[in-house]
Design an enzyme around this catalytic site. Structure first.
Site, PDB file in Angstrom:
ATOM      1  N   LYS A 145       0.846  -1.204   0.000  1.00 31.70           N
ATOM      2  CA  LYS A 145       0.000   0.000   0.000  1.00 31.70           C
ATOM      3  C   LYS A 145       0.879   1.251   0.000  1.00 31.70           C
ATOM      4  CE  LYS A 145      -1.700   1.593   4.057  1.00 31.70           C
ATOM      5  NZ  LYS A 145      -1.414   3.008   4.367  1.00 31.70           N
ATOM      6  N   ASN A 146       1.905   1.242   0.892  1.00 28.61           N
ATOM      7  CA  ASN A 146       2.689   2.473   1.084  1.00 28.61           C
ATOM      8  C   ASN A 146       3.713   2.724  -0.003  1.00 28.61           C
ATOM      9  OD1 ASN A 146       1.138   2.927   3.267  1.00 28.61           O
ATOM     10  ND2 ASN A 146       2.659   2.294   4.787  1.00 28.61           N
TER      11      ASN A 146
ATOM     12  N   ARG B 188      -4.381  11.197   4.140  1.00 29.19           N
ATOM     13  CA  ARG B 188      -3.306  12.177   4.162  1.00 29.19           C
ATOM     14  C   ARG B 188      -2.230  11.845   3.132  1.00 29.19           C
ATOM     15  NH1 ARG B 188       1.172  11.794   6.539  1.00 29.19           N
ATOM     16  NH2 ARG B 188       1.190  13.945   7.251  1.00 29.19           N
TER      17      ARG B 188
ATOM     18  N   ARG C 272       1.079  14.322  12.601  1.00 29.11           N
ATOM     19  CA  ARG C 272       1.350  14.117  11.162  1.00 29.11           C
ATOM     20  C   ARG C 272       1.719  15.433  10.464  1.00 29.11           C
ATOM     21  NH1 ARG C 272      -0.781   9.042   9.995  1.00 29.11           N
ATOM     22  NH2 ARG C 272       0.824   8.983   8.416  1.00 29.11           N
TER      23      ARG C 272
ATOM     24  N   ASP D  19       4.634   0.421  11.959  1.00 27.72           N
ATOM     25  CA  ASP D  19       3.397  -0.162  11.416  1.00 27.72           C
ATOM     26  C   ASP D  19       3.186  -1.599  11.872  1.00 27.72           C
ATOM     27  OD1 ASP D  19       3.465   1.533   8.190  1.00 27.72           O
ATOM     28  OD2 ASP D  19       2.938   2.178  10.208  1.00 27.72           O
TER      29      ASP D  19
ATOM     30  N   ARG E 241      -8.861  -0.182   4.523  1.00 31.89           N
ATOM     31  CA  ARG E 241      -8.032   0.824   3.848  1.00 31.89           C
ATOM     32  C   ARG E 241      -6.726   0.201   3.387  1.00 31.89           C
ATOM     33  NH1 ARG E 241      -7.920   6.679   6.331  1.00 31.89           N
ATOM     34  NH2 ARG E 241      -6.422   6.697   4.656  1.00 31.89           N
TER      35      ARG E 241
ATOM     36  N   ILE F 117       3.821  18.306   8.305  1.00 26.14           N
ATOM     37  CA  ILE F 117       4.535  18.191   7.017  1.00 26.14           C
ATOM     38  C   ILE F 117       5.559  19.313   6.874  1.00 26.14           C
ATOM     39  CG2 ILE F 117       2.702  16.970   5.786  1.00 26.14           C
ATOM     40  CD1 ILE F 117       1.995  19.631   4.489  1.00 26.14           C
ATOM     41  N   ASP F 118       6.088  19.802   7.994  1.00 27.06           N
ATOM     42  CA  ASP F 118       7.072  20.891   7.946  1.00 27.06           C
ATOM     43  C   ASP F 118       8.329  20.506   7.168  1.00 27.06           C
ATOM     44  OD1 ASP F 118       7.174  19.146  10.249  1.00 27.06           O
ATOM     45  OD2 ASP F 118       8.954  20.227  10.837  1.00 27.06           O
TER      46      ASP F 118
ATOM     47  N   VAL G 205       8.380   6.712  16.729  1.00 27.51           N
ATOM     48  CA  VAL G 205       8.097   7.372  15.451  1.00 27.51           C
ATOM     49  C   VAL G 205       6.882   8.286  15.537  1.00 27.51           C
ATOM     50  CG1 VAL G 205       7.554   6.985  13.018  1.00 27.51           C
ATOM     51  CG2 VAL G 205       9.210   5.504  14.172  1.00 27.51           C
TER      52      VAL G 205
ATOM     53  N   CYS H 121      -4.215  12.701  12.924  1.00 25.49           N
ATOM     54  CA  CYS H 121      -5.052  11.491  12.888  1.00 25.49           C
ATOM     55  C   CYS H 121      -4.880  10.805  14.241  1.00 25.49           C
ATOM     56  CB  CYS H 121      -4.635  10.579  11.735  1.00 25.49           C
ATOM     57  SG  CYS H 121      -3.053   9.812  12.030  1.00 25.49           S
TER      58      CYS H 121
HETATM   59  C1  EPZ Z   1       4.419   6.733   6.187  1.00 24.17           C
HETATM   60  O1  EPZ Z   1       3.743   7.812   6.807  1.00 24.17           O
HETATM   61  C2  EPZ Z   1       3.418   5.584   6.140  1.00 24.17           C
HETATM   62  N1  EPZ Z   1       2.242   5.970   5.368  1.00 24.17           N
HETATM   63  C3  EPZ Z   1       2.981   5.209   7.551  1.00 24.17           C
HETATM   64  O2  EPZ Z   1       2.130   4.069   7.454  1.00 24.17           O
HETATM   65  C4  EPZ Z   1       4.226   4.821   8.354  1.00 24.17           C
HETATM   66  O3  EPZ Z   1       3.838   4.554   9.684  1.00 24.17           O
HETATM   67  C5  EPZ Z   1       5.237   5.974   8.332  1.00 24.17           C
HETATM   68  O4  EPZ Z   1       5.555   6.308   6.960  1.00 24.17           O
HETATM   69  C6  EPZ Z   1       6.535   5.618   9.050  1.00 24.17           C
HETATM   70  O5  EPZ Z   1       7.091   4.475   8.479  1.00 24.17           O
HETATM   71  C7  EPZ Z   1       2.307   5.952   4.003  1.00 24.17           C
HETATM   72  O6  EPZ Z   1       3.341   5.661   3.416  1.00 24.17           O
HETATM   73  C8  EPZ Z   1       1.042   6.301   3.278  1.00 24.17           C
HETATM   74  P1  EPZ Z   1       6.767   9.980   8.298  1.00 24.17           P
HETATM   75  P2  EPZ Z   1       4.438   9.286   6.816  1.00 24.17           P
HETATM   76  O7  EPZ Z   1       6.756  11.219   7.486  1.00 24.17           O
HETATM   77  O8  EPZ Z   1       5.145   9.505   5.548  1.00 24.17           O
HETATM   78  C9  EPZ Z   1       6.863  13.302  11.733  1.00 24.17           C
HETATM   79  C10 EPZ Z   1       0.163   2.817   7.721  1.00 24.17           C
HETATM   80  O9  EPZ Z   1      -0.416   2.315   8.692  1.00 24.17           O
HETATM   81  N2  EPZ Z   1       6.967  14.270  10.641  1.00 24.17           N
HETATM   82  O10 EPZ Z   1       7.959   9.076   8.239  1.00 24.17           O
HETATM   83  O11 EPZ Z   1       3.406  10.269   7.243  1.00 24.17           O
HETATM   84  C11 EPZ Z   1       5.495  12.636  11.765  1.00 24.17           C
HETATM   85  O12 EPZ Z   1       4.587  13.425  12.498  1.00 24.17           O
HETATM   86  C12 EPZ Z   1       0.748   4.215   7.822  1.00 24.17           C
HETATM   87  O13 EPZ Z   1       0.315   2.245   6.612  1.00 24.17           O
HETATM   88  C13 EPZ Z   1       7.176  15.610  10.949  1.00 24.17           C
HETATM   89  O14 EPZ Z   1       7.260  15.982  12.113  1.00 24.17           O
HETATM   90  O15 EPZ Z   1       5.485   9.094   7.998  1.00 24.17           O
HETATM   91  C14 EPZ Z   1       5.784  11.324  12.444  1.00 24.17           C
HETATM   92  O16 EPZ Z   1       5.777  11.509  13.853  1.00 24.17           O
HETATM   93  C15 EPZ Z   1       0.573   4.819   9.214  1.00 24.17           C
HETATM   94  N3  EPZ Z   1       7.285  16.507   9.937  1.00 24.17           N
HETATM   95  C16 EPZ Z   1       7.205  10.989  11.982  1.00 24.17           C
HETATM   96  O17 EPZ Z   1       7.761  12.215  11.478  1.00 24.17           O
HETATM   97  C17 EPZ Z   1       7.190  16.129   8.616  1.00 24.17           C
HETATM   98  O18 EPZ Z   1       7.317  17.002   7.728  1.00 24.17           O
HETATM   99  C18 EPZ Z   1       7.258   9.948  10.874  1.00 24.17           C
HETATM  100  O19 EPZ Z   1       6.472  10.420   9.817  1.00 24.17           O
HETATM  101  C19 EPZ Z   1       6.970  14.754   8.324  1.00 24.17           C
HETATM  102  C20 EPZ Z   1       6.872  13.849   9.351  1.00 24.17           C
END
Ligand code: EPZ
Length: 424
Positions: free
Chosen positions: A22-23, A92, A121, A305, A397, A123-124, A327, A116
Site C-alpha cells: 500500500k505504502n 493524508r 502528522r 506499522d 483501507r 509536514i514541515d 516514530v 489522525c
Molecule cells: C508513512 O507515513 C506511512 N504511510 C505510515 O504508514 C508509516 O507509519 C510511516 O511512513 C513511518 O514508516 C504511508 O506511506 C502512506 P513519516 P508518513 O513522514 O510519511 C513526523 C500505515 O499504517 N513528521 O515518516 O506520514 C510525523 O509526524 C501508515 O500504513 C514531521 O514531524 O510518515 C511522524 O511523527 C501509518 N514533519 C514521523 O515524522 C514532517 O514534515 C514519521 O512520519 C513529516 C513527518
C-alpha cells in the site's frame, strides 16, 4: 457499521499470499503524474486507499483505469493542480501529489493534512525541503499553495528526521529540478527504494535510495513506464504474527523477507521458528511466546506499522517487556482496547509496559486506526470466546480480503452488519 467477529482458540496453519505494498503503490500513482502519457502499475492492492488516490488523480485530470490488480494511469493532460480538503482529509497520503505537481506543472494547491489517531502528522519537513528546491510556499485557509514559476533548482537538503513522506515528496520534486540534489538523512524504507526504481524507469537519475544519502541529477522530462509494486511487508508481518498467535505453521508469500529482517528477528527472540525463503517466510510457535522488548524506529529498525500487531502477541507472552514507540507520538491508543480484553498494559509516555497474561478474553472493541484494527483481530484469534472489532472500514483501507485470508488459515471469523453508524 460493519464489524469483524472472531471466535478465538482455533489453530491457524496454511499459506497466504500478500498483495503489493500500500505504502508504495500510493506514491507510484502520484509519481505517474510527472510523465505525459500512460504508465502501467501492476501488483496494486485492491484496497480503499488506492480508490481514494485514484479519485485524487482523476480530480487533477488524469485518467485511471483498473483491471484486476493493475492500473493504467494516463497523465497526458493535467487540468487541475488542486488536491481538495475532502480528499486529503480522507487520506493524508494524498499530499504525495505535492512534489509531482510542482515538478511537472510548477504549481500545486494541496489541503493541509489534519492529524489522525496516531499523531499530529506534520509536514514541515516536506515544506522546508521543497522551499530549498526553489518552491514558493504560502499556507492559507487550510491549503498549501506551492508555486515554482521559474522551475526548480537542485539543492543540498538534510532532513531533521528520516521522514518517509518528506523523502518521497522531495525526491519527486528533485528529479525534474535543474542540477544536483543531495538528500541527507533520507528515509531508507523499501517503499522509498521502490519509488526510486519507478522514477529511474521513467528516465530519472537517482542514486542511493535505501541509504541515508540520495543523490538526484535533474533531467529535462520523464516518460511513462511499467512497474510492479513490491510485496507489502506490513501485510506480511501481520499474517506472520497471526501464525505465531495461532500456532502455525503459516507460510506467508509474495514479499521480500529482507524487508522484514527486524520483525523476523523479534519473532525468533519471542520463541518462534522462522524459515526464510526467497519470496516469503514460514512461521510457527509451539506454546507461549516469550516476552521481548521492542523499539520502533525508521527502517531498518522495527517498523512502527508492526507495533500494534506485536503488542497483541506480547500481551499473552510469558514475562514482562516494554514497547517504545519512537516514530509517532500517539500510537498506543488501542492498548486500552487490549486491556478491555484482559491485557495487563500500562502506558508511560511513549513506553507501553506489558505484563504477559495467560489468555485474553473476547470482548467488543473498536479499531482506532488501520494497524490497530488488524491487531485487535489478531488478539481475538487467540482470545477466549468472541471478539467483535467495530469500524472495519479502517482495516479495509490497507488490507485486501483480510477476513477471507484469515479464514483460509483456519480462523473462525466473519463480518457482521450492526446498526451502529460508522464512527458513532
Ligand atoms: C508513512 O507515513 C506511512 N504511510 C505510515 O504508514 C508509516 O507509519 C510511516 O511512513 C513511518 O514508516 C504511508 O506511506 C502512506 P513519516 P508518513 O513522514 O510519511 C513526523 C500505515 O499504517 N513528521 O515518516 O506520514 C510525523 O509526524 C501508515 O500504513 C514531521 O514531524 O510518515 C511522524 O511523527 C501509518 N514533519 C514521523 O515524522 C514532517 O514534515 C514519521 O512520519 C513529516 C513527518
Amino acid at each position: 457499521m460493519r464489524s469483524i467477529v472472531v471466535r478465538g482458540g482455533k489453530r491457524l496453519a496454511g499459506r497466504v499470499s500478500v498483495e503489493g505494498a500500500k505504502n508504495s503503490a500510493l506514491k507510484l500513482m502520484a509519481a505517474a503524474l510527472m510523465a505525459p502519457g500512460t504508465s502501467r502499475i501492476t501488483n496494486v492492492p485492491d484496497i480503499a486507499d488506492v480508490d481514494i488516490m485514484a479519485e485524487v488523480l482523476t480530480g487533477l485530470g488524469v485518467t485511471v483505469s483498473r483491471s484486476d490488480h493493475s492500473l493504467e494511469i494516463d497523465a497526458s493532460g493535467i487540468t487541475s493542480v488542486e488536491a481538495p480538503y475532502e480528499m486529503v482529509a480522507k487520506m493524508r497520503a494524498s499530499t504525495a501529489v505535492l512534489g509531482p505537481l510542482v515538478s511537472r506543472i510548477g504549481e500545486a494547491n494541496v489541503a493541509m493534512p489534519g492529524g489522525c489517531n496516531i499523531g499530529s502528522r506534520k509536514i514541515d519537513m516536506h515544506i522546508r525541503g521543497l522551499e530549498q528546491l526553489g518552491v514558493d510556499i504560502v499556507l492559507g485557509h487550510g491549503y498549501i499553495h506551492a508555486s515554482a514559476k521559474d522551475g526548480l533548482r537542485g539543492a543540498d537538503i538534510t532532513l531533521d528526521f528520516p521522514s518517509v513522506g518528506a523523502t518521497e515528496n522531495i525526491l519527486m520534486a528533485a528529479v525534474l529540478a535543474e542540477g544536483r540534489t543531495t538528500l541527507e538523512n533520507a528515509a531508507r524504507e523499501p517503499e522509498i527504494q521502490d519509488l526510486a526504481s519507478f522514477l529511474v524507469s521513467m528516465g530519472a537519475s537517482v542514486d542511493g535510495a535505501g541509504t541515508p544519502v540520495i543523490v538526484v541529477d535533474g533531467v529535462e522530462a520523464l516518460h511513462p513506464c511499467e512497474h510492479r509494486v513490491i510485496g507489502d511487508r506490513v501485510e506480511a508481518g501481520t499474517y506472520l504474527v497471526a501464525g505465531a498467535l495461532g500456532g502455525g505453521p503459516v507460510a506467508v508469500e509474495g514479499f521480500d523477507p529482507h524487508h522484514l529482517d527486524m520483525v523476523l528477528s523479534k519473532l525468533e527472540q519471542a520463541g518462534c521458528t522462522v524459515d526464510r525463503r526467497a519470496d516469503g517466510v514460514t512461521v510457527a510457535l509451539d506454546g507461549r511466546a516469550q516476552c521481548v522488548d521492542i523499539q520502533t524506529l525508521p527502517y531498518p529498525g522495527f517498523p512502527t506499522d508492526m507495533q500494534a500487531q506485536f503488542m497483541a502477541l506480547l500481551a499473552i507472552a510469558d514475562g514482562s517487556c516494554v514497547i517504545t514507540e519512537n516514530v509517532f507520538e500517539n500510537r498506543f491508543m488501542f492498548a486500552d482496547e487490549l486491556v478491555r480484553m484482559g491485557a495487563d498494559i500500562r502506558i508511560e509516555s511513549h513506553h507501553a509496559l506489558i505484563k504477559g497474561v495467560s489468555q485474553l478474553s473476547g470482548a467488543p472493541v473498536r479499531s482506532p486506526d488501520l494497524r490497530a484494527g488488524a491487531a485487535l483481530v489478531l488478539a481475538g484469534l487467540a482470545a477466549d470466546g468472541e471478539t467483535e472489532v467495530g469500524e472495519m472500514h479502517h482495516i479495509e483501507r490497507g488490507y485486501e480480503r483480510f477476513v477471507e485470508k484469515l479464514v483460509g488459515l483456519g480462523a473462525d471469523i466473519s463480518v457482521v452488519e450492526s446498526d451502529t453508524p460508522e464512527g458513532a
